[in-house]
Design a protein around this motif. Sequence first.
Motif, PDB file in Angstrom:
ATOM      1  N   THR A 145       0.838  -1.208   0.000  1.00  0.00           N
ATOM      2  CA  THR A 145       0.000   0.000   0.000  1.00  0.00           C
ATOM      3  C   THR A 145       0.866   1.249   0.000  1.00  0.00           C
ATOM      4  N   THR A 152       2.604   1.872  -3.348  1.00  0.00           N
ATOM      5  CA  THR A 152       1.681   2.337  -4.385  1.00  0.00           C
ATOM      6  C   THR A 152       1.214   3.759  -4.113  1.00  0.00           C
ATOM      7  N   CYS A 176      -1.095   4.778  -2.032  1.00  0.00           N
ATOM      8  CA  CYS A 176      -2.548   4.743  -2.133  1.00  0.00           C
ATOM      9  C   CYS A 176      -3.182   4.478  -0.775  1.00  0.00           C
ATOM     10  N   TRP A 180      -6.801   2.164   0.661  1.00  0.00           N
ATOM     11  CA  TRP A 180      -7.892   1.282   0.249  1.00  0.00           C
ATOM     12  C   TRP A 180      -8.781   0.980   1.449  1.00  0.00           C
ATOM     13  N   ILE A 214      -5.949   7.275  -5.010  1.00  0.00           N
ATOM     14  CA  ILE A 214      -4.669   7.955  -5.088  1.00  0.00           C
ATOM     15  C   ILE A 214      -4.942   9.454  -5.178  1.00  0.00           C
ATOM     16  N   LYS A 258      -3.152   5.610 -14.875  1.00  0.00           N
ATOM     17  CA  LYS A 258      -2.720   5.577 -13.473  1.00  0.00           C
ATOM     18  C   LYS A 258      -3.747   4.873 -12.590  1.00  0.00           C
ATOM     19  N   LEU A 285      -3.660   1.334 -10.390  1.00  0.00           N
ATOM     20  CA  LEU A 285      -4.131   1.189  -9.013  1.00  0.00           C
ATOM     21  C   LEU A 285      -4.969  -0.076  -8.857  1.00  0.00           C
TER      22      LEU A 285
END
Length: 203
Positions: A147, A150, A152, A154, A165, A173, A177
Amino acid sequence: MRKSISRYREDPDWHHYRKRESRDWVREFGLPGYPFGTLRNHALHVLEGQARGYPTTLFHLAGVRRGGRYVTDVNRYSVAVLTLPYSLPDTAVSIASLVQVLHTEPFPPSAGIPVHLPSGRTPRMVKCSVDPTFAELVITERVVRMTADTKCGWRLHGKHMIGWIKEMRPYEKVVALTHAMADILAEFPASSAVWGGSDRRPA
């Protein structure tokens, strides 16, 4: 952005495009909760299709909340939603900087009380779940590292895995993801399916 939209509208794997969706449509992803605003949510450039065997929805989100220097703040994200074959307990993992500006709880009130877990790494992470036993099973160090790498966040909400993101990015992009999200799901042990009453997984 226009080139990205044009390319994916012509891709047979991404068959359904809408310029915008209603606020009611956004509610199925659990409000309020990460990464949505508490006042208004605008879903733009909605694209539906398949990613790694999961029915998938991509969109750009402008989430509005009260407060801040100009009375309201707008937080912008690129969002991907994978639809799972079963529901799992509300759980979230995110880089802290992606969600601390939201000033809201990670899950809608109907989900239950979030149990926040220690951050324990750099960058600082937010980790929480309404089911600590499930969280201990699926939020492994590898999942946290994936995570963070990346960049990001979640969240699990019912049959949805919602990933985000920063800022409104081209579809390339956001599709990347979805692959990262699918890789994270693949890290979940088979026993995690017990919480959803099924051991089925997409191929």
